[in-house]
Write a protein that holds these residues in place. Structure first.
Motif, mmCIF file in Angstrom:
data_model
loop_
_atom_site.group_PDB
_atom_site.id
_atom_site.type_symbol
_atom_site.label_atom_id
_atom_site.label_comp_id
_atom_site.label_asym_id
_atom_site.label_seq_id
_atom_site.Cartn_x
_atom_site.Cartn_y
_atom_site.Cartn_z
ATOM 1 N N LEU A 1 0.989 -0.998 0.020
ATOM 2 C CA LEU A 1 -0.439 -0.154 -0.482
ATOM 3 C C LEU A 1 0.676 1.192 -0.089
ATOM 4 C CD1 LEU A 1 -3.015 0.255 1.794
ATOM 5 C CD2 LEU A 1 -1.908 2.141 2.347
ATOM 6 N N ILE A 2 1.240 1.138 0.741
ATOM 7 C CA ILE A 2 2.619 3.111 0.896
ATOM 8 C C ILE A 2 3.685 2.704 -0.166
ATOM 9 C CG2 ILE A 2 4.906 3.509 2.169
ATOM 10 C CD1 ILE A 2 3.701 1.528 4.659
ATOM 11 N N ASN A 3 3.975 1.649 -0.847
ATOM 12 C CA ASN A 3 4.438 1.749 -2.185
ATOM 13 C C ASN A 3 3.433 2.295 -3.392
ATOM 14 O OD1 ASN A 3 7.020 1.013 -1.113
ATOM 15 N ND2 ASN A 3 7.090 -0.887 -1.414
ATOM 16 N N ASP A 4 2.688 1.778 -3.503
ATOM 17 C CA ASP A 4 1.962 2.310 -4.337
ATOM 18 C C ASP A 4 1.540 3.878 -4.773
ATOM 19 O OD1 ASP A 4 2.036 -0.738 -5.442
ATOM 20 O OD2 ASP A 4 -0.054 -1.001 -4.888
ATOM 21 N N ALA A 5 0.834 4.266 -3.138
ATOM 22 C CA ALA A 5 0.768 5.200 -2.512
ATOM 23 C C ALA A 5 1.681 6.324 -3.102
ATOM 24 C CB ALA A 5 0.220 5.809 -1.592
ATOM 25 N N ASN A 6 2.450 6.326 -2.807
ATOM 26 C CA ASN A 6 4.554 6.404 -2.826
ATOM 27 C C ASN A 6 4.608 7.174 -4.803
ATOM 28 O OD1 ASN A 6 6.493 7.885 -1.821
ATOM 29 N ND2 ASN A 6 8.049 6.579 -2.397
ATOM 30 N N ASN A 7 4.151 6.199 -5.216
ATOM 31 C CA ASN A 7 3.880 6.416 -6.677
ATOM 32 C C ASN A 7 3.020 6.620 -7.421
ATOM 33 O OD1 ASN A 7 6.810 4.728 -6.356
ATOM 34 N ND2 ASN A 7 5.524 2.180 -7.041
ATOM 35 N N LYS B 1 0.378 9.571 -3.439
ATOM 36 C CA LYS B 1 0.568 9.857 -1.420
ATOM 37 C C LYS B 1 -0.023 10.129 -1.018
ATOM 38 C CE LYS B 1 5.485 11.787 -3.095
ATOM 39 N NZ LYS B 1 6.128 10.894 -3.121
ATOM 40 N N ILE B 2 -1.452 9.505 -1.539
ATOM 41 C CA ILE B 2 -2.418 10.463 -0.342
ATOM 42 C C ILE B 2 -3.166 8.833 0.419
ATOM 43 C CG2 ILE B 2 -4.743 10.927 0.329
ATOM 44 C CD1 ILE B 2 -3.215 13.320 0.169
ATOM 45 N N ILE B 3 -3.426 8.306 1.763
ATOM 46 C CA ILE B 3 -4.087 7.176 2.271
ATOM 47 C C ILE B 3 -4.366 7.561 2.938
ATOM 48 C CG2 ILE B 3 -1.967 5.995 1.454
ATOM 49 C CD1 ILE B 3 -0.769 6.047 4.142
ATOM 50 N N GLY B 4 -5.526 6.355 3.398
ATOM 51 C CA GLY B 4 -6.490 6.640 4.689
ATOM 52 C C GLY B 4 -5.908 5.963 5.900
ATOM 53 N N ALA C 1 -3.846 10.821 5.022
ATOM 54 C CA ALA C 1 -2.614 11.580 5.139
ATOM 55 C C ALA C 1 -1.810 11.670 4.241
ATOM 56 C CB ALA C 1 -1.546 10.646 6.689
ATOM 57 N N ARG C 2 -0.857 12.314 4.027
ATOM 58 C CA ARG C 2 0.298 12.399 2.681
ATOM 59 C C ARG C 2 1.853 12.015 3.244
ATOM 60 N NH1 ARG C 2 0.985 14.708 -2.214
ATOM 61 N NH2 ARG C 2 -1.304 16.372 -1.639
ATOM 62 N N ILE C 3 2.241 11.362 2.115
ATOM 63 C CA ILE C 3 3.123 9.989 2.249
ATOM 64 C C ILE C 3 4.542 11.329 2.825
ATOM 65 C CG2 ILE C 3 5.261 8.319 1.768
ATOM 66 C CD1 ILE C 3 2.570 6.868 1.478
ATOM 67 N N LEU C 4 4.706 11.657 3.687
ATOM 68 C CA LEU C 4 6.017 12.382 2.805
ATOM 69 C C LEU C 4 7.436 11.991 2.714
ATOM 70 C CD1 LEU C 4 5.459 15.175 6.086
ATOM 71 C CD2 LEU C 4 4.637 15.316 4.157
ATOM 72 N N ARG C 5 7.973 11.269 3.003
ATOM 73 C CA ARG C 5 9.588 10.325 3.085
ATOM 74 C C ARG C 5 9.350 8.776 3.478
ATOM 75 N NH1 ARG C 5 15.078 12.334 5.256
ATOM 76 N NH2 ARG C 5 14.141 14.067 3.102
ATOM 77 N N VAL C 6 9.991 7.824 2.511
ATOM 78 C CA VAL C 6 9.523 6.626 2.886
ATOM 79 C C VAL C 6 11.315 6.025 2.816
ATOM 80 C CG1 VAL C 6 8.870 4.301 1.797
ATOM 81 C CG2 VAL C 6 7.510 6.069 1.401
ATOM 82 N N LEU C 7 11.704 5.082 3.759
ATOM 83 C CA LEU C 7 13.035 4.530 3.932
ATOM 84 C C LEU C 7 13.114 3.646 3.821
ATOM 85 C CD1 LEU C 7 13.509 7.178 6.928
ATOM 86 C CD2 LEU C 7 14.860 7.864 4.272
ATOM 87 N N LYS C 8 13.451 2.674 3.566
ATOM 88 C CA LYS C 8 14.446 1.255 3.773
ATOM 89 C C LYS C 8 15.226 0.954 4.607
ATOM 90 C CE LYS C 8 11.602 -0.200 -0.292
ATOM 91 N NZ LYS C 8 10.621 -0.958 -0.034
ATOM 92 N N ILE D 1 7.113 8.522 6.721
ATOM 93 C CA ILE D 1 7.136 9.589 7.693
ATOM 94 C C ILE D 1 5.288 10.299 7.182
ATOM 95 C CG2 ILE D 1 7.480 11.699 8.652
ATOM 96 C CD1 ILE D 1 10.609 10.571 7.824
ATOM 97 N N ILE D 2 4.384 10.424 8.157
ATOM 98 C CA ILE D 2 3.129 10.886 7.076
ATOM 99 C C ILE D 2 2.887 11.570 8.161
ATOM 100 C CG2 ILE D 2 2.956 8.555 6.420
ATOM 101 C CD1 ILE D 2 0.654 8.397 8.468
#
Length: 815
Positions: free
Chosen positions: A72-78, A81-84, A108-115, A124-125
């Motif tokens: 979900l996070i990867n799809d939204a980040n690509n 960037k909006i998720i519930g 929530a808006r995804i601000l950054r994704v870290l592996k 970080i949302i």
């Protein structure tokens, strides 16, 4: 307030990402208006959080570990960037469905994704606005739901109450940041720079240390003013907890400082003592402290122990009191303070144990079962003080062991015979060299519990001397109203004896202190019949002697007739102690035959028993009625009942009365009363009054070496004198007992059961008793009365009518 950090949404450990701290914005009113203007999509991918709640405007880092969450996070980040974001109802649910999530969440808006190195994804949302989930669209590959906007009700700009709440929130937040050591002081700048009232409430709500359920309630509160007030309440509670925690830490720190101070002082004292030539072992004192922690004593006892231990620590080992103090502390630690064994309330089992160990003694067994029954129903009754009173050898002391086993309690015993020093009960004061606690405290220490069955053996044989009266010291021990604070001189502090079951034993009640006797419940343990003795010998005495002499039950056989021969011919007692000695003598003879390999017959006959034990010592039995003035009486002794003969004889003289037979004062008075009664009623007995002036009367009771006393031979003496004066025969096989008065009334006497047993042993067929003794006969088993005819009388004329025949003796003197 809680410090911002990465919250675990998949039951994984949280981590703090310092380099992303600058992402936390301080939201302005313009930022808030911009968020509110953003359009809400018709449906959203839903990310369930396990242990936190996201609020609008707040930035939080979260760690995802579930496959659905990562996709979900990867799809939204690509994409947008909006998720519930919603919180789970149950944190333990690993695969939450539509029914497992709360229906109010935050866009929530995804601000950054870290592996992360461990394979998890950290994102970080930032929360935007509230929404309400209406229905599920799909749950694969992750949950997607239709949503609608959840509107917030804001107060008017000039609402004074709301503005006051917001000011209070800011002020309380700053105080918490200042008081809490876990929140950096920089957080106060963040609070001061927040301009939006709505964001301040959300920011504080997000960072408070409260349950997820409580945070969800705040999120679901649409009225901003109501939500602000609820947040303030939680903040107040958190501030109070923080103040209490700080107070406790302050006290602990103070205690630590005191302990360190004491430690250094003790080390210095240890060095000084070493220089003086000795040292009290620190390890020993430390061991005492550790043992003290495990004791369940009262505050008073604990305080006293600490004081005495501190005194011991300061004491020079060279002084004489040092060893006394050590012994005192050891005793204090060894005593079972408030340690009780659990009573067993299986009454049927208790009855079996009592029946197994003791044959007969039904009254005693019934009383013990009654006590158990009451204790079972109430469970808080103070233990009774029982006194088993009876002749030697009837099993009074061994009953104590059976009571202990039946109750499931420990057994303690103190022999009081010949005790003359009060200190044996109360202990010595520990100022004396060689001081010791009393026997009561010593026995409790040995028993290991504070509620044993405590047998006080031979309580009637306690003496007194210039060192005090031990029986008076026992008054406190045996008083249920006082013994919960029993004071031992050595212990110096009250000890609770109220749960102890005291069982005293006694052969003679008259020698017990009256006040002591009043505190006890007297249970009369009667002697045994021949039949009971045979059963006791078969069940208990013979098996015990066989075991003690190292032979088996096949090596010796004794039947009912052989036991009866031993009882009748070689023992003269109410109990079975001498019987056991005679049985042991027979068993020893068999053991000797086996050891010397001599041939013998295991089944012994009566003749063989007589050969082993020697000639039998036959008991006195009724002789005959050929002589006038000889009457059979019944007497009670400390070893049971027995028959005695009252003999009287006339001789020429001046009317003197002489009495022999080692008689006591009361018995001599009975003879005088009998004589005076006859004189005053001489016409009734058809006697010439000149007889009393011309003849001397002598009364003798055989076995002159044995002291005899008591009023119960009164009617026997009177019958003997009337028989002598009238020369009438006394009825065959007749015995009697009873006290007389000058008016000729017959009064009741004691020891009826023992006297009846004695009569049966002496082959007596008929008894004369006072009418008031009828109640004593009703308490005796029917089997004891078989073959006996009992006549009840109230007047002396009835006695003479029953006892004397019209027939005169051969060669009767004509008076």
């Amino acid at each position: 307030m809680a410090k911002s950090g990465i919250f675990n949404i998949d039951n994984l450990s949280s981590q703090q990402i310092d380099e992303d701290a600058e992402l936390i914005p301080l939201m302005t009113s313009e930022d808030e208006e911009e968020i509110n203007r953003e359009e809400l999509p018709d449906d959203l991918p839903i990310l369930p959080l396990k242990n936190t709640v996201l609020f609008p405007g707040v930035v939080i880092p979260i760690t995802a570990g579930r496959d659905k969450s990562i996709k979900l996070i990867n799809d939204a980040n690509n994409g947008s960037k909006i998720i519930g974001v919603v919180s789970q109802k149950n944190d333990e649910e690993e695969h939450p469905g539509f029914n497992d999530i709360n229906k109010i969440g935050v866009v929530a808006r995804i601000l950054r994704v870290l592996k992360m190195p461990d394979g998890n994804t950290t994102v970080i949302i930032q929360g935007k606005k509230r929404f309400k989930v209406t229905e599920a669209v799909t749950e694969t590959p992750y949950m997607r739901c239709k949503v609608e906007e959840f509107k917030e009700q804001k107060p008017e700009f000039d609402d004074e109450e709301f503005n006051t709440i917001i000011d209070s929130l800011k002020e309380l937040s700053l105080r918490i940041i200042k008081e809490s050591p876990n929140i950096p002081s920089e957080a106060s700048f963040a609070i001061k720079n927040i301009e939006s009232s709505s964001f301040l409430v959300n920011f504080v709500s997000s960072n408070m240390s409260i349950d997820v359920k409580d945070k969800q309630k705040l999120l679901e509160t649409s009225d901003l003013k109501e939500r602000a007030l609820s947040t303030l309440k939680y903040m107040n509670l958190e501030f109070q907890k923080l103040e209490l925690k700080n107070d406790i830490q302050s006290k602990v720190q103070s205690d630590m400082n005191q302990q360190q101070r004491e430690y250094f002082l003790h080390q210095q004292m240890k060095t000084i003592q070493e220089e003086l030539g000795g040292v009290s072992s620190e390890s020993e004192i430390e061991e005492m402290r550790e043992r003290a922690k495990k004791k369940s004593w009262t505050k008073e006892a604990k305080k006293h122990f600490e004081k005495e231990l501190s005194k011991f620590q300061r004491m020079n080992p060279q002084v004489a009191e040092f060893s006394i103090q050590r012994n005192y502390l050891d005793l204090f630690l060894d005593l079972p303070w408030n340690e009780f064994s659990k009573d067993k309330f299986d009454l049927k089992r208790a009855q079996k144990i009592l029946d197994r160990d003791h044959y007969g003694l039904e009254d005693v067994k019934r009383r013990i079962i009654e006590y158990l029954a009451v204790l079972k129903l109430r469970n808080d009754m103070k233990s009774p003080i029982l006194c088993l009173y009876g002749p030697p050898g009837v099993g009074k002391t061994s009953l104590g062991k059976s009571i202990a086993e039946a109750l499931g309690r420990k057994y303690a015993r103190v022999s009081l015979g010949g005790l003359r020093d009060e200190a044996e009960i109360r202990g010595h004061r520990k100022t004396y060299i060689g001081a010791m606690p009393g026997r009561i405290i010593q026995s409790l220490k040995k028993a290991g519990t504070s509620n044993p069955v405590f047998v006080l053996d031979e309580i009637d044989k306690v003496g007194s001397s210039h060192q005090g009266d031990p029986s008076s010291a026992l008054l406190e021990v045996l008083d249920p109203e006082q013994n919960d604070e029993f004071h031992d001189n050595f212990l110096e502090i009250g000890y609770d004896l109220s749960k102890v079951m005291f069982v005293a034993t006694s052969n003679n009640l008259s020698s017990i202190h009256p006040a002591l006797r009043d505190r006890m419940e007297i249970i009369h343990v009667n002697g045994y019949t021949v039949e009971e003795k045979i059963e006791i010998a078969k069940r208990h005495l013979l098996p015990k002697q066989i075991k003690e002499h190292g032979i088996t039950s096949k090596d010796i056989k004794l039947g009912k007739k052989q036991f009866e021969k031993i009882i009748e011919g070689y023992t003269r007692e109410s109990g079975v102690r001498n019987l056991e000695k005679q049985v042991a003598k027979v068993v020893r003879n068999v053991a000797k035959n086996i050891a010397m390999e001599e041939s013998y017959e295991p089944k012994l006959s009566e003749e063989q028993v007589e050969k082993i034990l020697g000639p039998s010592r036959e008991r006195p039995t009724y002789e005959n009625n050929d002589v006038a003035g000889v009457v059979t009486g019944l007497a009670w002794t400390s070893v049971g009942g027995q028959i005695l003969f009252i003999e009287s004889i006339l001789s020429k003289g001046k009317g003197d009365l002489s009495i022999t037979g080692n008689l006591g004062k009361v018995m001599k008075e009975s003879a005088t009363i009998a004589m005076e009664y006859i004189k005053s009623n001489s016409e009734k007995f058809e006697l010439n009054s000149e007889i009393f002036n011309n003849y001397n009367v002598h009364i003798h009771v055989p076995e002159g070496a044995t002291p005899k006393d008591g009023p119960s031979a009164g009617i026997t003496m009177l019958t003997s004198l009337v028989s002598l004066f009238t020369q009438r025969k006394v009825k065959k096989n007749l015995a009697m007992t009873g006290e007389i008065t000058l008016r000729g009334k017959v009064l009741p006497v004691g020891g009826i059961k023992e006297k009846i047993l004695a009569a049966k042993r002496a082959k007596i067929k008929e008894l004369i008793l006072c009418e008031e003794n009828k109640k004593d006969i009703e308490e005796i088993k029917e089997e004891y009365l078989t073959g006996l005819k009992i006549n009840y009388v109230s007047d002396m004329s009835q006695v003479l009518e029953l006892a004397l025949l019209k027939q005169k003796v051969k060669d009767a003197k004509i008076l």
